[in-house]
Write a protein that holds these residues in place. Structure first.
Motif, PDB file in Angstrom:
ATOM      1  N   VAL A  68      -3.586  -5.087   6.556  1.00 17.81           N
ATOM      2  CA  VAL A  68      -3.944  -4.898   5.070  1.00 17.81           C
ATOM      3  C   VAL A  68      -4.215  -3.999   4.268  1.00 17.81           C
ATOM      4  N   MET A  69      -3.320  -3.008   3.088  1.00 17.49           N
ATOM      5  CA  MET A  69      -3.262  -2.145   2.995  1.00 17.49           C
ATOM      6  C   MET A  69      -4.310  -2.256   1.166  1.00 17.49           C
ATOM      7  N   ILE A  70      -5.084  -1.358   1.060  1.00 14.47           N
ATOM      8  CA  ILE A  70      -6.484  -1.089  -0.174  1.00 14.47           C
ATOM      9  C   ILE A  70      -6.199  -0.166  -0.821  1.00 14.47           C
ATOM     10  N   GLY A  71      -5.946  -0.130  -2.415  1.00 15.65           N
ATOM     11  CA  GLY A  71      -6.047   1.477  -3.006  1.00 15.65           C
ATOM     12  C   GLY A  71      -4.777   1.760  -3.174  1.00 15.65           C
ATOM     13  N   ILE A  72      -3.276   1.257  -2.894  1.00 17.16           N
ATOM     14  CA  ILE A  72      -2.065   1.843  -2.828  1.00 17.16           C
ATOM     15  C   ILE A  72      -1.510   2.595  -4.250  1.00 17.16           C
ATOM     16  N   ARG A  73      -1.165   3.238  -4.217  1.00 17.21           N
ATOM     17  CA  ARG A  73      -0.715   4.619  -5.272  1.00 17.21           C
ATOM     18  C   ARG A  73       0.535   5.339  -5.830  1.00 17.21           C
ATOM     19  N   SER A  74       0.944   5.356  -4.553  1.00 17.37           N
ATOM     20  CA  SER A  74       2.091   5.916  -3.852  1.00 17.37           C
ATOM     21  C   SER A  74       2.659   6.050  -3.292  1.00 17.37           C
ATOM     22  N   TYR A  75       4.138   5.681  -3.184  1.00 19.89           N
ATOM     23  CA  TYR A  75       5.371   5.161  -2.699  1.00 19.89           C
ATOM     24  C   TYR A  75       6.129   4.825  -2.629  1.00 19.89           C
ATOM     25  N   GLU A  76       7.303   5.058  -1.627  1.00 20.69           N
ATOM     26  CA  GLU A  76       8.637   4.595  -1.468  1.00 20.69           C
ATOM     27  C   GLU A  76       8.948   3.866  -1.561  1.00 20.69           C
ATOM     28  N   GLU A  77      10.451   3.858  -2.130  1.00 19.86           N
ATOM     29  CA  GLU A  77      10.949   2.613  -2.287  1.00 19.86           C
ATOM     30  C   GLU A  77      11.330   1.691  -0.746  1.00 19.86           C
ATOM     31  N   PRO A  78      11.802   2.919   0.086  1.00 18.79           N
ATOM     32  CA  PRO A  78      11.554   2.071   1.678  1.00 18.79           C
ATOM     33  C   PRO A  78      10.317   1.600   2.299  1.00 18.79           C
ATOM     34  N   GLU A  79       9.308   1.766   1.824  1.00 14.12           N
ATOM     35  CA  GLU A  79       8.250   1.180   2.089  1.00 14.12           C
ATOM     36  C   GLU A  79       8.151   0.173   1.829  1.00 14.12           C
ATOM     37  N   LYS A  80       8.249  -0.128  -0.225  1.00 15.48           N
ATOM     38  CA  LYS A  80       8.110  -0.772  -0.460  1.00 15.48           C
ATOM     39  C   LYS A  80       8.671  -2.228   0.080  1.00 15.48           C
ATOM     40  N   GLU A  81      10.195  -2.017   0.708  1.00 14.94           N
ATOM     41  CA  GLU A  81      11.388  -2.669   0.752  1.00 14.94           C
ATOM     42  C   GLU A  81      11.014  -3.428   1.963  1.00 14.94           C
ATOM     43  N   LEU A  82      10.095  -2.641   2.951  1.00 15.88           N
ATOM     44  CA  LEU A  82       9.005  -2.927   4.711  1.00 15.88           C
ATOM     45  C   LEU A  82       8.433  -3.276   4.606  1.00 15.88           C
ATOM     46  N   VAL A  83       7.118  -3.451   3.434  1.00 15.32           N
ATOM     47  CA  VAL A  83       5.958  -4.208   3.263  1.00 15.32           C
ATOM     48  C   VAL A  83       6.402  -5.289   2.853  1.00 15.32           C
ATOM     49  N   ASP A  84       6.988  -5.774   2.056  1.00 16.27           N
ATOM     50  CA  ASP A  84       7.927  -7.059   1.023  1.00 16.27           C
ATOM     51  C   ASP A  84       8.484  -7.577   2.399  1.00 16.27           C
ATOM     52  N   ARG A  85       9.349  -7.356   3.271  1.00 13.58           N
ATOM     53  CA  ARG A  85       9.616  -7.549   4.429  1.00 13.58           C
ATOM     54  C   ARG A  85       8.916  -7.998   5.570  1.00 13.58           C
ATOM     55  N   LEU A  86       8.041  -7.585   6.370  1.00 16.37           N
ATOM     56  CA  LEU A  86       7.113  -7.935   6.950  1.00 16.37           C
ATOM     57  C   LEU A  86       6.185  -8.974   6.321  1.00 16.37           C
ATOM     58  N   GLY A  87       5.866  -9.471   5.022  1.00 16.65           N
ATOM     59  CA  GLY A  87       4.645  -9.852   4.754  1.00 16.65           C
ATOM     60  C   GLY A  87       3.094  -9.202   4.383  1.00 16.65           C
ATOM     61  N   ILE A  88       2.958  -8.125   4.725  1.00 16.46           N
ATOM     62  CA  ILE A  88       2.379  -7.193   4.433  1.00 16.46           C
ATOM     63  C   ILE A  88       1.689  -7.580   3.279  1.00 16.46           C
ATOM     64  N   LYS A  89       0.163  -7.870   3.677  1.00 10.62           N
ATOM     65  CA  LYS A  89      -0.569  -8.015   1.807  1.00 10.62           C
ATOM     66  C   LYS A  89      -1.335  -6.680   1.466  1.00 10.62           C
ATOM     67  N   VAL A  90      -0.982  -6.195   0.135  1.00 13.39           N
ATOM     68  CA  VAL A  90      -0.864  -5.230  -0.493  1.00 13.39           C
ATOM     69  C   VAL A  90      -2.019  -4.911  -2.245  1.00 13.39           C
ATOM     70  N   PHE A  91      -3.442  -4.045  -1.630  1.00 13.31           N
ATOM     71  CA  PHE A  91      -3.763  -4.788  -3.159  1.00 13.31           C
ATOM     72  C   PHE A  91      -3.349  -3.105  -3.475  1.00 13.31           C
ATOM     73  N   TYR A  92      -2.252  -3.593  -4.788  1.00 17.24           N
ATOM     74  CA  TYR A  92      -2.520  -1.472  -5.440  1.00 17.24           C
ATOM     75  C   TYR A  92      -4.081  -1.111  -5.607  1.00 17.24           C
ATOM     76  N   SER A  93      -3.791   0.319  -6.147  1.00 12.54           N
ATOM     77  CA  SER A  93      -5.048   1.187  -6.413  1.00 12.54           C
ATOM     78  C   SER A  93      -5.152  -0.080  -8.544  1.00 12.54           C
ATOM     79  N   GLU A  94      -3.968  -0.159  -8.958  1.00  7.33           N
ATOM     80  CA  GLU A  94      -4.234  -1.200 -10.711  1.00  7.33           C
ATOM     81  C   GLU A  94      -5.298  -2.200 -10.331  1.00  7.33           C
ATOM     82  N   GLU A  95      -4.833  -2.858  -8.923  1.00 12.53           N
ATOM     83  CA  GLU A  95      -5.194  -3.748  -8.794  1.00 12.53           C
ATOM     84  C   GLU A  95      -6.881  -4.079  -8.725  1.00 12.53           C
ATOM     85  N   CYS A  96      -6.899  -2.872  -7.505  1.00 10.56           N
ATOM     86  CA  CYS A  96      -8.540  -2.503  -7.317  1.00 10.56           C
ATOM     87  C   CYS A  96      -9.694  -2.405  -8.582  1.00 10.56           C
TER      88      CYS A  96
END
Length: 101
Positions: A68-96
């Motif tokens: 699980v990733m918490i506080g994410i605010r900066s990433y590139e599209e390939p990372e986002k695609e990998l997170v989505d493909r692998l099903g990793i739970k992300v709590f972005y900084s805005e959400e926190c």
């Protein structure tokens, strides 16, 4: 990465809570800079450079469903695609900030 590798020697199934502004899920192919400081989570998942992955006794070190990733605010599209493909739970900084951490 070495700390988690040591933990993996003792425990077969454990979770990784990644508190960071960055996903650090780049591989050498996806990274604009090619610096390994943006690759630790990908490497722990057994993705990316064989030169890095071969350093580990247990690979992958952690399963994507246990990350699980918490506080994410900066990433590139390939990372986002990998997170989505692998099903990793992300709590972005805005959400926190909105819900509280």
């Amino acid at each position: 990465m070495g700390s988690w590798q040591g933990y993996a020697r003792v425990y077969d199934d454990f979770g990784l809570v990644w508190f960071d502004a960055h996903m650090d899920l780049h591989t050498p192919e996806s990274s604009p800079s090619k610096n390994i400081h943006g690759m630790p989570v990908a490497t722990l998942l057994g993705l990316g450079s064989d030169r890095l992955i071969r350093l580990f006794e247990k690979c992958p070190t952690v399963k994507p469903e246990n990350v699980v990733m918490i506080g994410i605010r900066s990433y590139e599209e390939p990372e986002k695609e990998l997170v989505d493909r692998l099903g990793i739970k992300v709590f972005y900084s805005e959400e926190c900030l909105e819900k509280g951490a």
